[in-house]
Design an enzyme around this catalytic site. Structure first.
Site: not given
Lengths: 327, 435
Positions: A61, A130
């Site tokens: 990312e 998450h």
């Protein structure tokens, strides 16, 4: 002719229409091309636009966010997809430290017309790491815009506005809403930033929220109506810019306000809304603003605990009764 | 629990009181209603009554001592209470030094839930005051409902919107229940009677809440009229020379944006006259007179209704050291700022003499109330064209009357006459104002 499509299709339509309209727009992210999107949002896009404009990135990312920011500095208009906003944390230096500040630091030379989008929010039993609701933490940074679409119509209209905006725009989509259908016009339309939508009209209490928790607000409003409390439910639509005027006008009429925010309470969007309403509506309030937020703990894995940790219709009902002294 | 006796407020203006005589001593038994002390206020010597039964535990303020209202002056133990407890109470407050003591805040946990927002409820002090939500306070004020008549139904007795609405409803019901004859008077203004033109304005009963500025005006002017022995002296000026000079100057300086008003000349005139008569730039301070070293002329400025009306006094500092041109500029700026954005505390402070001018309304003459702590105020009317006698002949000329209101504690009649004579000399020979 109204037609009903899924939230994910509305996102795809927005991207496709903008990519057809402007050759500088491209999509970059994990599994967006060959796999057709981890959540099938980008299904068919590789076929239409080819591998130069729909690009698979490795699991990196920080790398591909930075690549996107560089491309934006060179005049392109990237859409960076995060499979989940929880994964954007490793790209914090790029998305928070570079993108929103570059225009300022370069003395106005480098606008960053980039969209970061992906699934935000909890509620899917994905565990503590998450299940991020990043909106409060990220909205703290000046220089970025943030949109949280409530339905398919807004998903398309807000994303198109985001792609055409010359600033970094964070679009937080909820995984829990991707399959929800809604009426979406074919072709071009925009939902402007900074214009809240009143999702339900009411006279007795104002409820303000963004994105998925609005469904809990509407559910709560229905059951409260049966008790004789008519709530006005306001969808802020964009956190930055914030349409505090619409919210304030509503509170001036109802005298009560409940703020529903899926992120943690400390230094949050809910806290910011409460602070602004206390300033703007001090003489209108019959009680302090009450916040319904995620509990101040990491998201639990167990389904029942996670549902209890997040804002839900029951908590909102309790908050509205408490704030209106009906409890 | 020991009971604290505090210096009572025996009159509206009383700020402090002197204990002339204690009628009790430590160890005495007192009953509610007993006159325990003689207190001298700013107005008179009055009896102080006790409202509880008990035993005098400690007298904290001796006879002849002056203390602020609210200061604890004695402690009474309840009939079943140990005197050592009284000592403990005094000890806990930090000894026997008389000080102004605020009501003890009792820690009390906040009942409402902050838990919804994940925050632990903090412990907040309870205050000895009306608990009321902002909108309830606003509604009550709008409808003129006395907060003391309301029963709060919110947490910890907080008065909330529904309490005010209920009270309002009750008032309306009561009003509806009054027999028609009793209501006749109240309903008259609302019923147009024959002979009144359709569309003519009709007054209705209503209550206007007091703005902060209105409260201040009321408080200060009541204080001024109550404490200052006012008297007035009027003088009339021949305004022809000044109006002539003003016309010439304004014509010649028009391209520099200078537009002198009659008031600008008056400010300058007063400032120069004050230099010769410093008692007009002074304050009465109980046992002495303070003469101020700076001549700060206050200008009474009326505020437009959209700013809530009322008036303020803007201060033109060191007016004696300023030219007409500067005075003119600064006065205009002060007035404009007062009427648009409002003045700062600093811009309203420290005036030593006030000029109030109603000339622009065509007023002949009027009297003004002194703005404490000033010793004088000058009320100025319009320069009016009228038949006048000049050099033994009847002719047409402009005259203007100015009435000084004076504090007789500082300024006697002859002093006032002399001051006005100086001012008259300056105004009627206005070239002196230019140098």
């Amino acid at each position: 002719m109204p037609r009903s499509i899924e939230f994910r299709e509305a996102i795809r339509e927005a991207m496709c229409e903008e990519m057809r309209r402007d050759a500088r727009v491209f999509l970059l992210g994990e599994e967006v091309a060959q796999y057709q999107g981890a959540y099938k949002v980008s299904r068919g896009m590789l076929k239409e636009f080819g591998p130069r404009r729909v690009i698979d990135a490795p699991i990196s990312e920080n790398g591909f966010s930075g690549l996107g920011i560089g491309a934006a500095m060179y005049g392109l208009r990237p859409i960076i997809e995060f499979m989940s906003w929880s994964f954007s944390l490793v790209a914090a230096d790029q998305i928070l430290n570079n993108a929103p500040k570059m225009l300022y630091m370069s003395g106005g030379q480098f606008p960053i017309p980039i969209v970061f989008r992906g699934n935000g929010g909890a509620g899917g039993q994905l565990g503590s790491t998450h299940s991020w609701c990043v909106e409060s933490m990220y909205a703290n940074v000046p220089g970025l815009k943030m949109a949280i679409p409530f339905d398919a119509y807004d998903a398309k209209g807000l994303l198109k506005t985001a792609i055409r905006d010359d600033n970094p725009v964070f679009v937080l989509e909820s995984e829990r809403l991707l399959s929800v259908k809604g009426e979406v016009p074919e072709g071009d339309y925009l939902v402007p930033f900074g214009e809240a939508a009143i999702r339900r009209q009411g006279t007795d209490c104002t409820i303000v929220s963004f994105g998925r928790p609005l469904y809990f607000c509407l559910e709560a409003a229905e059951s409260l109506a049966a008790e004789g409390i008519e709530c006005e439910v306001i969808d802020g639509r964009t956190v930055r810019p914030l349409d505090i005027e619409t919210i304030s006008r509503s509170v001036a009429r109802t005298n009560y306000c409940v703020v529903v925010d899926e992120s943690w309470p400390f230094a949050s969007i809910g806290a910011e809304l409460a602070a602004q309403i206390h300033v703007l509506n001090f003489d209108d309030l019959d009680n302090h603003v009450v916040r319904v937020q995620a509990d101040d703990v990491p998201a639990p894995y167990a389904y029942n605990l996670e549902q209890e940790m997040l804002p839900n219709a029951r908590k909102i009902c309790e908050a509205v009764r408490a704030v209106t002294y009906a409890a | 629990m020991a009971i604290e006796l505090t210096m009572p407020r025996l009159s509206d203006t009383m700020e402090q009181g002197t204990i002339i005589k204690w009628n009790i001593k430590e160890g005495d038994t007192v009953s509610a209603g007993d006159a325990v002390a003689d207190i001298e206020t700013d107005k008179a010597t009055m009896e102080m009554q006790v409202f509880d039964d008990g035993v005098v535990g400690k007298i904290l303020v001796p006879e002849g001592t002056t203390v602020e209202v609210g200061t604890v002056i004695a402690v009474i133990a309840e009939p079943d209470e140990d005197l050592t407890e009284v000592a403990a109470t005094i000890e806990a407050r930090g000894g026997t030094t008389p000080t102004t003591v605020a009501p003890e805040p009792t820690p009390e946990p906040i009942q409402e839930s902050l838990e919804a927002s994940g925050v632990k409820p903090p412990v907040a002090p309870a205050f000895d005051r009306v608990r009321i939500s902002p909108v309830a306070r606003r509604l009550a004020a709008e409808h003129g409902i006395d907060l003391a008549t309301l029963q709060g139904s919110g947490p910890r007795g907080r008065i909330v919107k529904r309490d005010v609405l209920r009270a309002l409803e009750a008032t309306r019901e009561t009003a509806a229940a009054i027999p028609p004859s009793a209501k006749a008077l109240a309903s008259v203004p609302q019923v147009p009677f024959e002979g009144v033109l359709a569309g003519a304005p009709v007054l209705q009963d209503r209550v206007t809440p007091l703005s902060g500025i209105r409260q201040t005006i009321a408080r200060r002017l009541v204080e001024a009229t109550a404490t200052i022995p006012h008297y007035q002296v009027t003088v009339t000026f021949n305004m022809d020379p000044l109006l002539g000079l003003r016309g010439t100057l304004n014509e010649q300086l028009a391209d520099q944006g200078v537009k002198l008003s009659v008031n600008d000349f008056l400010v300058r005139g007063c400032a120069l006259a004050i230099l010769q008569h410093p008692e007009f730039n002074a304050s009465w301070e109980a046992d002495h007179i303070r003469i101020h070293g700076n001549v700060n002329i206050g200008l009474a400025i009326s505020l437009p209704p959209e700013r809530g009306g009322g008036l303020v006094v803007g201060t033109l500092r060191n007016a004696d050291r300023k030219s007409l041109r500067t005075i003119s500029q600064e006065s205009r700026q002060l007035a404009e700022k007062a009427r648009t954005r409002g003045l700062t505390i600093d811009e309203m402070a420290d005036s030593t003499f006030v000029l109030s001018n109603l000339g622009m309304y065509g007023v002949d003459r009027f009297t003004a109330i002194i703005n404490p702590p000033n010793s004088a105020i000058l009320a100025v009317g319009a320069a009016i064209q009228k038949p006048v006698v000049r050099n033994g002949e009847l002719t047409i000329g402009h005259e203007m009357a100015a009435t000084a209101s004076l504090d007789h504690r500082l300024i006697d009649g002859a002093m006032a006459a002399e001051f006005l004579q100086t001012l008259k000399e300056l105004i009627e020979h206005p070239a002196m104002l230019l140098v």
